[in-house]
Write a protein that holds these residues in place. Structure first.
Motif: not given
Length: 315
Positions: A157-160, A165-171, A189-202, A238-242
Motif C-alpha cells: 500500500s505504501s513505499v517510501k 532504505e526502502v520502507l514498505a507497508g502492506s495489507v 508486525y502491526v497486526g492490521s492492514p497498513i494503509t500508509c507509512t513514512c519516515f520521520s524527517r530526522d 487507504k488514507l495518508d499520514c505524515c
C-alpha cells in the motif's frame, strides 16, 4: 531584576483554509507536494495527472497517458521528471516541461498503489496490490525491473525511500524496511492492514497507519513502539499520514471529513480540522512550512497557519 525568558511559541498548525481548487479530474485520488513545496500534483480518477501552483490556484500542465485512474505520483529532486502509477498497472515516467511520456513500465499484475523516485531520480520504485515492489531504471531501455521485492504476503500500500532504505507497508499487516547497503530486511508486525507509512524527517522513526484507526510511531532501528495516536476513523480506505515539517505533530486523514493532528511526544490530540462532509482521501505536508494540502472528492484545499498572510494571492 531580570524577567524570565519568554516561552518559545509552539509550532503553528495549518488551520486556515486559503484556497479550494476544483481540479476537474473526477475524484482526486492523491495530492503530492513537489520536493521544494512550490508546486503540487493531483492524481485523478479521470486518468489524468495535473501540476498546480496551489497558492495561486493555477493549473500549469495536464499529463495524459494512463489508461485508468491515477493513484499516486511523485516529482524528481530537480523537478524535471514526474512518475505516476495507477489502475492500469502501469508506471509512467513523464517529462515535466513537455508533458510527454518518457517511459511506460509494465510488469505489475495489479493496480499500482504507490510510486517513489530514489534520491537521484535514476530509479522509480512502485508498490502494487500484486504484493510486489518493483524497481525500474529510468535511464536504460530495459523493459523489466532491475529488482523485484516480493516478501509481502498481500498488496503493497505504501513505499517510501531514503538514501539507502526502502520502507514498505502492506495489507498483510507488516512494515518492512530494506537496508540496501547492508542487504538486510527488517520486519515489524502491526497486526492490521497498513494503509500508509513514512519516515520521520530526522530519519529516526517510522510512522504507520492501519485499518484499526490507529497510527503507531516506531523506533526505526529497534521497532520499539514509541507512541500511538487514535481518534480518527480509518477502517475502509487507504488514507495518508505524515509528520509535520518539524516532526512536532503526527497528521492523518480520516474517513469522517477531518484531518487530525496529534502532539508527537505527548500523544494528545492537538487539532481536528474539519475539511468537509466526505472522506479526506489524501494529504501532503509542505517540506519546510506549516502548510497542508488535502484532497476530498474532486477538490483540493490549501491550508496555512492562522497568522499567515498570502502575498499577492487573490481569492
Amino acid at each position: 531584576m531580570s524577567f524570565p525568558e519568554p516561552k518559545p511559541r509552539g509550532p503553528e498548525l495549518p488551520q486556515k483554509r486559503l484556497k479550494t481548487l476544483d481540479c476537474g479530474q473526477g475524484a482526486v485520488r492523491a495530492v503530492r507536494f513537489n520536493v521544494d513545496g512550490n508546486y503540487c500534483l493531483t492524481c485523478g480518477s479521470d486518468k489524468t495527472l495535473k501540476l498546480w501552483n496551489p497558492l495561486r490556484g493555477t493549473l500549469l500542465r495536464t499529463y495524459s497517458g494512463h489508461g485508468y485512474e491515477v493513484l499516486d505520483a511523485a516529482s524528481s529532486f530537480d523537478n524535471s521528471n514526474l512518475c505516476s502509477g495507477g489502475g492500469d498497472k502501469a508506471v509512467v515516467l513523464w517529462d515535466v516541461a513537455s508533458g510527454q511520456v518518457v517511459r511506460k513500465f509494465r510488469g505489475h499484475a495489479g493496480k499500482v498503489n504507490t510510486v517513489q523516485f530514489n534520491e537521484e531520480a535514476t530509479v522509480i520504485l512502485s508498490g502494487s496490490i500484486d504484493s510486489t515492489i518493483r524497481c525500474w531504471d529510468c535511464r536504460s531501455r530495459r523493459p523489466d525491473p532491475v529488482q523485484k521485492l516480493d516478501e509481502a504476503k498481500d498488496g503493497v500500500s505504501s513505499v517510501k525511500v531514503s538514501d539507502h532504505e526502502v520502507l514498505a507497508g502492506s495489507v498483510d499487516g507488516r512494515l518492512r524496511r530494506y537496508d540496501l547497503r547492508m542487504g538486510q530486511l527488517f520486519s515489524d508486525y502491526v497486526g492490521s492492514p497498513i494503509t500508509c507509512t513514512c519516515f520521520s524527517r530526522d530519519g529516526q522513526c517510522t510512522l504507520v497507519s492501519s485499518l484499526d484507526s490507529t497510527l503507531r510511531l516506531l523506533d526505526k532501528d529497534t521497532g520499539e513502539l514509541l507512541g500511538q495516536y487514535m481518534g480518527h476513523k480509518n477502517q475502509e480506505y487507504k488514507l495518508d499520514c505524515c509528520l509535520s515539517e518539524r516532526d512536532t505533530h503526527v497528521v492523518s486523514c480520516s474517513e469522517d471529513g477531518k484531518v487530525f493532528f496529534w502532539d508527537l511526544v505527548e500523544g494528545v490530540l492537538a487539532l481536528a480540522l474539519q475539511v468537509g462532509p466526505g472522506v479526506v482521501q489524501s494529504l501532503t505536508y509542505h517540506p519546510t512550512e506549516p502548510c497542508l494540502l488535502t484532497a476530498m472528492g474532486g477538490n483540493i484545499h490549501y491550508w496555512r497557519e492562522e497568522a499567515y498572510e498570502a502575498e499577492g494571492a487573490t481569492g
